[in-house]
Design a protein around this motif. Structure first.
Motif, mmCIF file in Angstrom:
data_model
loop_
_atom_site.group_PDB
_atom_site.id
_atom_site.type_symbol
_atom_site.label_atom_id
_atom_site.label_comp_id
_atom_site.label_asym_id
_atom_site.label_seq_id
_atom_site.Cartn_x
_atom_site.Cartn_y
_atom_site.Cartn_z
ATOM 1 N N GLU A 1 0.866 -1.118 -0.290
ATOM 2 C CA GLU A 1 0.086 -0.034 -0.004
ATOM 3 C C GLU A 1 0.810 1.247 0.042
ATOM 4 N N ARG B 1 -3.550 -0.293 -3.529
ATOM 5 C CA ARG B 1 -4.129 -1.172 -2.439
ATOM 6 C C ARG B 1 -4.627 -2.568 -3.169
ATOM 7 N N ARG C 1 -3.307 7.604 -0.810
ATOM 8 C CA ARG C 1 -3.110 6.113 -1.230
ATOM 9 C C ARG C 1 -3.032 6.111 -2.740
ATOM 10 N N ASP D 1 -7.708 8.918 1.170
ATOM 11 C CA ASP D 1 -8.078 8.981 -0.231
ATOM 12 C C ASP D 1 -7.022 9.711 -1.049
ATOM 13 N N ASP E 1 -11.780 4.009 4.590
ATOM 14 C CA ASP E 1 -11.854 4.211 3.409
ATOM 15 C C ASP E 1 -13.103 5.622 3.143
#
Length: 376
Positions: free
Chosen positions: A112, A364, A361, A358, A352
Protein backbone atom coordinates in the motif's frame (compact mmCIF):
# COMPACT_ATOMS: atom_id res chain seq x y z
CA UNK A 1 3.92 -2.74 14.56
CA UNK A 2 7.44 -2.62 13.21
CA UNK A 3 8.41 0.53 11.33
CA UNK A 4 11.45 0.36 9.04
CA UNK A 5 13.53 3.43 8.20
CA UNK A 6 15.64 2.92 5.09
CA UNK A 7 18.89 4.44 3.91
CA UNK A 8 18.13 6.48 0.81
CA UNK A 9 19.37 5.06 -2.47
CA UNK A 10 18.74 7.94 -4.90
CA UNK A 11 21.91 9.65 -6.16
CA UNK A 12 22.74 12.72 -4.07
CA UNK A 13 19.95 12.14 -1.55
CA UNK A 14 21.29 13.05 1.89
CA UNK A 15 18.04 13.23 3.86
CA UNK A 16 16.59 10.55 6.11
CA UNK A 17 12.95 9.79 6.93
CA UNK A 18 13.30 9.58 10.73
CA UNK A 19 15.46 11.28 13.33
CA UNK A 20 16.17 10.23 16.93
CA UNK A 21 13.43 12.69 17.95
CA UNK A 22 10.75 11.00 15.82
CA UNK A 23 12.04 7.52 16.69
CA UNK A 24 11.30 8.28 20.34
CA UNK A 25 7.87 9.66 19.48
CA UNK A 26 6.94 6.66 17.33
CA UNK A 27 8.11 4.27 20.03
CA UNK A 28 5.89 6.12 22.52
CA UNK A 29 2.92 5.15 20.33
CA UNK A 30 3.88 1.50 20.78
CA UNK A 31 5.83 0.92 17.57
CA UNK A 32 9.09 -0.95 17.17
CA UNK A 33 11.65 1.02 15.14
CA UNK A 34 14.32 -0.51 12.92
CA UNK A 35 16.80 1.76 11.13
CA UNK A 36 19.09 0.66 8.33
CA UNK A 37 22.72 1.18 9.32
CA UNK A 38 24.12 4.42 7.96
CA UNK A 39 20.68 5.86 7.12
CA UNK A 40 21.32 9.17 8.87
CA UNK A 41 25.06 9.64 8.29
CA UNK A 42 24.65 12.10 5.40
CA UNK A 43 22.26 14.16 7.54
CA UNK A 44 24.80 14.25 10.40
CA UNK A 45 22.94 11.64 12.48
CA UNK A 46 25.19 8.76 13.60
CA UNK A 47 23.87 5.24 14.11
CA UNK A 48 24.49 5.52 17.85
CA UNK A 49 21.99 8.38 18.11
CA UNK A 50 19.28 6.08 16.74
CA UNK A 51 20.34 3.29 19.09
CA UNK A 52 20.19 5.70 22.03
CA UNK A 53 16.65 6.63 20.96
CA UNK A 54 15.60 2.97 21.13
CA UNK A 55 15.86 1.85 17.50
CA UNK A 56 17.52 -1.36 16.36
CA UNK A 57 20.22 -1.06 13.69
CA UNK A 58 20.95 -3.56 10.93
CA UNK A 59 21.33 -4.17 7.22
CA UNK A 60 18.41 -3.68 4.84
CA UNK A 61 17.15 -7.25 5.07
CA UNK A 62 17.09 -7.18 8.88
CA UNK A 63 15.51 -3.74 8.89
CA UNK A 64 12.69 -4.80 6.56
CA UNK A 65 12.03 -8.20 8.13
CA UNK A 66 8.47 -8.18 9.49
CA UNK A 67 7.99 -4.42 8.94
CA UNK A 68 4.41 -3.28 8.42
CA UNK A 69 5.41 0.30 7.59
CA UNK A 70 8.41 1.41 5.53
CA UNK A 71 9.45 5.06 5.74
CA UNK A 72 11.51 6.82 3.11
CA UNK A 73 12.27 10.29 1.80
CA UNK A 74 12.10 9.10 -1.80
CA UNK A 75 10.33 5.92 -2.83
CA UNK A 76 12.54 2.85 -2.33
CA UNK A 77 13.28 0.49 -5.21
CA UNK A 78 10.47 -2.10 -5.18
CA UNK A 79 13.02 -4.81 -5.97
CA UNK A 80 14.71 -4.13 -2.64
CA UNK A 81 11.50 -4.69 -0.67
CA UNK A 82 11.04 -8.40 -1.33
CA UNK A 83 9.18 -10.45 1.24
CA UNK A 84 7.01 -7.75 2.76
CA UNK A 85 3.60 -8.92 3.92
CA UNK A 86 0.68 -7.94 1.66
CA UNK A 87 -0.74 -4.61 2.76
CA UNK A 88 2.51 -3.26 4.22
CA UNK A 89 2.74 0.51 3.84
CA UNK A 90 5.38 2.43 1.92
CA UNK A 91 5.23 6.02 3.16
CA UNK A 92 7.46 8.51 1.33
CA UNK A 93 7.64 11.13 -1.39
CA UNK A 94 6.86 8.85 -4.32
CA UNK A 95 6.83 11.28 -7.30
CA UNK A 96 3.88 9.36 -8.78
CA UNK A 97 3.51 11.17 -12.10
CA UNK A 98 7.16 10.68 -13.03
CA UNK A 99 7.73 7.30 -11.35
CA UNK A 100 4.54 5.59 -12.50
CA UNK A 101 6.35 2.31 -13.24
CA UNK A 102 7.54 2.21 -9.64
CA UNK A 103 4.00 2.79 -8.40
CA UNK A 104 2.79 -0.12 -10.56
CA UNK A 105 5.53 -2.29 -9.07
CA UNK A 106 4.36 -1.44 -5.54
CA UNK A 107 0.86 -2.51 -6.55
CA UNK A 108 2.12 -5.77 -8.05
CA UNK A 109 3.99 -6.51 -4.82
CA UNK A 110 0.79 -6.06 -2.79
CA UNK A 111 2.12 -2.98 -1.00
CA UNK A 112 0.00 0.00 0.00
CA UNK A 113 1.92 3.02 -1.31
CA UNK A 114 1.15 6.36 0.33
CA UNK A 115 2.46 9.43 -1.50
CA UNK A 116 3.07 12.17 1.04
CA UNK A 117 3.32 14.86 -1.64
CA UNK A 118 -0.36 14.20 -2.45
CA UNK A 119 -1.33 15.39 1.04
CA UNK A 120 -4.37 17.65 0.64
CA UNK A 121 -3.86 21.29 1.54
CA UNK A 122 -6.39 21.42 4.35
CA UNK A 123 -5.93 22.83 7.83
CA UNK A 124 -5.64 19.56 9.71
CA UNK A 125 -3.03 18.24 7.27
CA UNK A 126 -0.69 21.24 7.42
CA UNK A 127 1.67 19.55 9.87
CA UNK A 128 1.90 16.54 7.51
CA UNK A 129 2.66 18.51 4.33
CA UNK A 130 6.13 17.53 3.07
CA UNK A 131 5.89 19.86 0.06
CA UNK A 132 5.52 22.89 2.30
CA UNK A 133 8.22 21.90 4.77
CA UNK A 134 10.74 21.08 2.05
CA UNK A 135 9.84 24.05 -0.15
CA UNK A 136 10.38 26.38 2.79
CA UNK A 137 13.96 25.22 3.12
CA UNK A 138 14.43 25.24 -0.66
CA UNK A 139 13.52 28.93 -0.77
CA UNK A 140 16.06 29.67 1.92
CA UNK A 141 18.78 27.62 0.26
CA UNK A 142 18.13 29.21 -3.15
CA UNK A 143 19.07 32.62 -1.76
CA UNK A 144 22.17 31.22 -0.06
CA UNK A 145 23.25 29.51 -3.30
CA UNK A 146 22.66 32.73 -5.23
CA UNK A 147 24.68 34.76 -2.73
CA UNK A 148 27.54 32.26 -2.94
CA UNK A 149 27.70 32.63 -6.75
CA UNK A 150 27.14 36.39 -6.80
CA UNK A 151 30.39 38.37 -7.07
CA UNK A 152 29.05 41.35 -5.17
CA UNK A 153 27.62 42.05 -1.71
CA UNK A 154 23.93 41.57 -0.98
CA UNK A 155 23.27 44.50 1.41
CA UNK A 156 23.99 48.18 0.91
CA UNK A 157 27.24 49.08 2.66
CA UNK A 158 28.52 52.51 3.61
CA UNK A 159 32.30 52.53 3.57
CA UNK A 160 35.05 55.15 3.68
CA UNK A 161 35.72 54.33 0.04
CA UNK A 162 32.12 54.90 -0.97
CA UNK A 163 28.76 53.17 -1.00
CA UNK A 164 28.17 49.59 -2.13
CA UNK A 165 24.66 49.32 -3.58
CA UNK A 166 22.26 46.63 -2.41
CA UNK A 167 21.67 43.72 -4.76
CA UNK A 168 18.35 43.74 -6.60
CA UNK A 169 16.66 40.34 -6.24
CA UNK A 170 13.48 39.29 -8.03
CA UNK A 171 11.41 36.26 -6.97
CA UNK A 172 9.08 34.72 -9.55
CA UNK A 173 6.41 32.52 -7.97
CA UNK A 174 5.28 33.33 -4.45
CA UNK A 175 4.39 29.99 -2.94
CA UNK A 176 6.06 28.60 0.15
CA UNK A 177 9.52 28.59 -1.46
CA UNK A 178 9.08 32.05 -2.91
CA UNK A 179 7.93 33.59 0.35
CA UNK A 180 10.90 32.11 2.20
CA UNK A 181 13.23 33.36 -0.54
CA UNK A 182 11.81 36.86 -0.12
CA UNK A 183 12.21 36.74 3.66
CA UNK A 184 15.77 35.40 3.46
CA UNK A 185 16.87 37.91 0.83
CA UNK A 186 15.41 40.74 2.89
CA UNK A 187 17.33 39.54 5.95
CA UNK A 188 20.51 39.58 3.88
CA UNK A 189 19.82 43.18 2.90
CA UNK A 190 18.83 42.79 -0.75
CA UNK A 191 16.34 45.05 -2.49
CA UNK A 192 13.56 42.53 -3.20
CA UNK A 193 10.66 42.41 -5.65
CA UNK A 194 8.36 39.52 -6.51
CA UNK A 195 5.59 38.44 -8.84
CA UNK A 196 2.95 35.71 -9.09
CA UNK A 197 -0.16 34.95 -11.14
CA UNK A 198 -2.27 34.72 -7.98
CA UNK A 199 -3.60 38.12 -6.93
CA UNK A 200 -3.86 37.09 -3.27
CA UNK A 201 -0.06 36.93 -3.00
CA UNK A 202 0.32 40.70 -3.41
CA UNK A 203 -0.48 41.27 0.27
CA UNK A 204 1.95 38.55 1.28
CA UNK A 205 4.74 40.17 -0.74
CA UNK A 206 4.05 43.56 0.84
CA UNK A 207 3.94 42.04 4.34
CA UNK A 208 7.53 40.85 3.88
CA UNK A 209 8.73 44.28 2.82
CA UNK A 210 9.17 43.46 -0.86
CA UNK A 211 7.78 45.22 -3.93
CA UNK A 212 5.00 43.40 -5.82
CA UNK A 213 5.35 43.34 -9.63
CA UNK A 214 1.99 42.37 -11.14
CA UNK A 215 0.26 42.37 -14.50
CA UNK A 216 -2.57 44.86 -14.15
CA UNK A 217 -4.00 44.86 -17.67
CA UNK A 218 -5.07 41.18 -17.72
CA UNK A 219 -6.77 39.25 -14.91
CA UNK A 220 -4.70 36.61 -13.15
CA UNK A 221 -5.98 34.07 -10.64
CA UNK A 222 -8.23 35.44 -7.95
CA UNK A 223 -7.50 33.89 -4.59
CA UNK A 224 -5.08 31.01 -4.29
CA UNK A 225 -6.00 28.69 -7.14
CA UNK A 226 -6.84 25.00 -6.74
CA UNK A 227 -5.26 23.54 -3.61
CA UNK A 228 -3.21 26.69 -3.09
CA UNK A 229 -1.30 26.15 -6.34
CA UNK A 230 -1.21 28.22 -9.48
CA UNK A 231 -2.86 26.86 -12.61
CA UNK A 232 -2.12 27.29 -16.31
CA UNK A 233 -2.74 30.87 -17.45
CA UNK A 234 -4.29 32.20 -20.66
CA UNK A 235 -2.08 33.09 -23.62
CA UNK A 236 -3.11 36.74 -23.18
CA UNK A 237 -1.89 36.73 -19.57
CA UNK A 238 1.35 34.97 -20.53
CA UNK A 239 2.10 37.64 -23.14
CA UNK A 240 1.39 40.46 -20.72
CA UNK A 241 3.52 38.82 -18.06
CA UNK A 242 6.39 38.32 -20.50
CA UNK A 243 6.35 42.04 -21.36
CA UNK A 244 6.34 43.01 -17.69
CA UNK A 245 9.11 40.60 -16.78
CA UNK A 246 11.26 41.69 -19.71
CA UNK A 247 11.26 45.30 -18.57
CA UNK A 248 11.90 44.38 -14.94
CA UNK A 249 14.40 41.55 -15.25
CA UNK A 250 16.95 43.65 -17.11
CA UNK A 251 17.45 45.71 -13.95
CA UNK A 252 17.90 42.73 -11.60
CA UNK A 253 21.08 41.23 -10.19
CA UNK A 254 19.55 37.97 -8.96
CA UNK A 255 16.37 36.18 -10.09
CA UNK A 256 14.89 33.15 -8.30
CA UNK A 257 12.14 31.19 -10.06
CA UNK A 258 9.89 28.78 -8.15
CA UNK A 259 6.81 28.25 -10.34
CA UNK A 260 5.41 24.70 -10.44
CA UNK A 261 2.11 23.21 -11.62
CA UNK A 262 1.44 19.77 -10.06
CA UNK A 263 1.46 16.96 -12.60
CA UNK A 264 2.56 19.21 -15.45
CA UNK A 265 5.85 20.60 -16.77
CA UNK A 266 7.00 23.78 -15.06
CA UNK A 267 5.89 26.94 -16.90
CA UNK A 268 8.55 28.79 -18.89
CA UNK A 269 9.05 32.19 -17.25
CA UNK A 270 12.38 33.42 -18.61
CA UNK A 271 13.56 33.16 -22.21
CA UNK A 272 17.07 33.28 -23.57
CA UNK A 273 16.34 36.73 -25.01
CA UNK A 274 15.39 38.00 -21.55
CA UNK A 275 18.55 36.50 -20.05
CA UNK A 276 20.55 38.45 -22.64
CA UNK A 277 19.20 41.74 -21.25
CA UNK A 278 20.67 41.09 -17.78
CA UNK A 279 24.08 42.48 -16.95
CA UNK A 280 27.08 40.12 -16.87
CA UNK A 281 27.63 38.58 -13.46
CA UNK A 282 23.92 38.32 -12.70
CA UNK A 283 22.54 35.12 -11.19
CA UNK A 284 19.41 33.07 -11.86
CA UNK A 285 18.34 30.19 -9.61
CA UNK A 286 15.77 27.84 -11.18
CA UNK A 287 14.08 25.86 -8.40
CA UNK A 288 11.80 24.17 -10.96
CA UNK A 289 14.65 22.79 -13.07
CA UNK A 290 13.82 19.14 -12.30
CA UNK A 291 10.27 19.66 -13.59
CA UNK A 292 11.44 21.01 -16.92
CA UNK A 293 12.59 24.42 -15.69
CA UNK A 294 11.24 27.95 -15.59
CA UNK A 295 14.35 29.25 -17.34
CA UNK A 296 15.38 28.56 -20.93
CA UNK A 297 18.79 26.93 -20.95
CA UNK A 298 18.75 25.81 -17.30
CA UNK A 299 20.31 22.35 -16.86
CA UNK A 300 19.36 20.07 -13.97
CA UNK A 301 22.33 19.44 -11.73
CA UNK A 302 24.55 22.10 -13.29
CA UNK A 303 25.41 25.78 -13.16
CA UNK A 304 25.64 27.08 -16.72
CA UNK A 305 26.50 30.48 -18.14
CA UNK A 306 24.52 32.22 -20.88
CA UNK A 307 25.24 35.78 -22.00
CA UNK A 308 27.46 36.24 -18.95
CA UNK A 309 24.61 35.23 -16.59
CA UNK A 310 25.07 32.18 -14.36
CA UNK A 311 22.01 29.91 -14.16
CA UNK A 312 21.95 27.60 -11.14
CA UNK A 313 19.99 24.37 -11.63
CA UNK A 314 20.69 22.40 -8.47
CA UNK A 315 18.84 19.12 -8.09
CA UNK A 316 17.06 18.17 -4.86
CA UNK A 317 17.65 21.49 -3.12
CA UNK A 318 16.24 20.37 0.27
CA UNK A 319 18.97 17.74 0.39
CA UNK A 320 21.54 20.57 0.33
CA UNK A 321 20.41 21.43 3.85
CA UNK A 322 19.92 17.82 4.89
CA UNK A 323 19.96 18.03 8.69
CA UNK A 324 17.11 20.53 8.97
CA UNK A 325 15.14 19.18 6.02
CA UNK A 326 15.32 15.68 7.54
CA UNK A 327 14.11 17.04 10.87
CA UNK A 328 10.98 18.63 9.43
CA UNK A 329 10.32 15.83 6.91
CA UNK A 330 10.44 13.22 9.67
CA UNK A 331 8.05 15.30 11.78
CA UNK A 332 5.64 15.41 8.82
CA UNK A 333 5.70 11.59 8.73
CA UNK A 334 5.27 11.28 12.49
CA UNK A 335 2.37 13.75 12.49
CA UNK A 336 0.65 11.71 9.80
CA UNK A 337 1.15 8.33 11.47
CA UNK A 338 0.21 9.56 14.93
CA UNK A 339 -2.97 11.25 13.67
CA UNK A 340 -4.28 7.88 12.47
CA UNK A 341 -2.77 5.63 15.15
CA UNK A 342 -5.26 3.19 16.63
CA UNK A 343 -4.13 2.17 20.12
CA UNK A 344 -6.12 -1.07 20.18
CA UNK A 345 -4.82 -2.20 16.79
CA UNK A 346 -1.37 -0.78 17.60
CA UNK A 347 -1.07 0.63 14.10
CA UNK A 348 -2.37 3.55 12.01
CA UNK A 349 -5.64 2.94 10.19
CA UNK A 350 -6.77 4.88 7.11
CA UNK A 351 -10.50 4.24 6.64
CA UNK A 352 -12.15 4.38 3.23
CA UNK A 353 -13.73 7.72 2.45
CA UNK A 354 -11.30 9.62 4.68
CA UNK A 355 -10.07 12.73 2.87
CA UNK A 356 -6.38 12.39 3.67
CA UNK A 357 -6.23 8.65 3.06
CA UNK A 358 -8.08 8.86 -0.23
CA UNK A 359 -5.76 11.64 -1.39
CA UNK A 360 -2.42 9.97 -0.64
CA UNK A 361 -3.19 6.26 -1.17
CA UNK A 362 -1.81 5.18 -4.54
CA UNK A 363 -2.11 1.40 -4.38
CA UNK A 364 -4.07 -1.23 -2.48
CA UNK A 365 -4.91 -4.91 -2.95
CA UNK A 366 -2.66 -5.21 -5.98
CA UNK A 367 -4.17 -2.26 -7.84
CA UNK A 368 -3.50 1.42 -8.48
CA UNK A 369 -6.46 3.17 -6.85
CA UNK A 370 -5.59 6.87 -6.79
CA UNK A 371 -7.94 8.94 -8.95
CA UNK A 372 -5.21 11.44 -9.93
CA UNK A 373 -3.22 8.59 -11.46
CA UNK A 374 -6.17 6.79 -12.99
CA UNK A 375 -7.06 9.99 -14.79
CA UNK A 376 -3.59 10.21 -16.37
Amino acid sequence: MKIAVLKEGAPGERRVAATPETVKKLRSLGAELAVESGAGIAASIPDQAYADAGATLGDRAATLAGAGIILGVQGPDPASLGGQAPGAWVVAGLNPFVERARVDAYAAAGLEALAMEFMPRITRAQSMDILSSQSNLSGYRAVIDAAAEYDRAMPMMMTAAGTVSAAKLFVMGVGVAGLQAIATARRLGAQVSATDVRSATKEQILSLGAKPIFVESVAGIEGEGTGGYATEMSDEYKAAQADLVSSHIAKQDIVITTALIPGRPAPRLITDAQIATMRPGSIIVDLAVEAGGNVEGAVAGETVERHGVRIIGNRNVPSRIATDSSAVFSRNLYNFLSAFWDKEANRPILPDGEEIGDAIRLTRDGKVVNQRLLGN
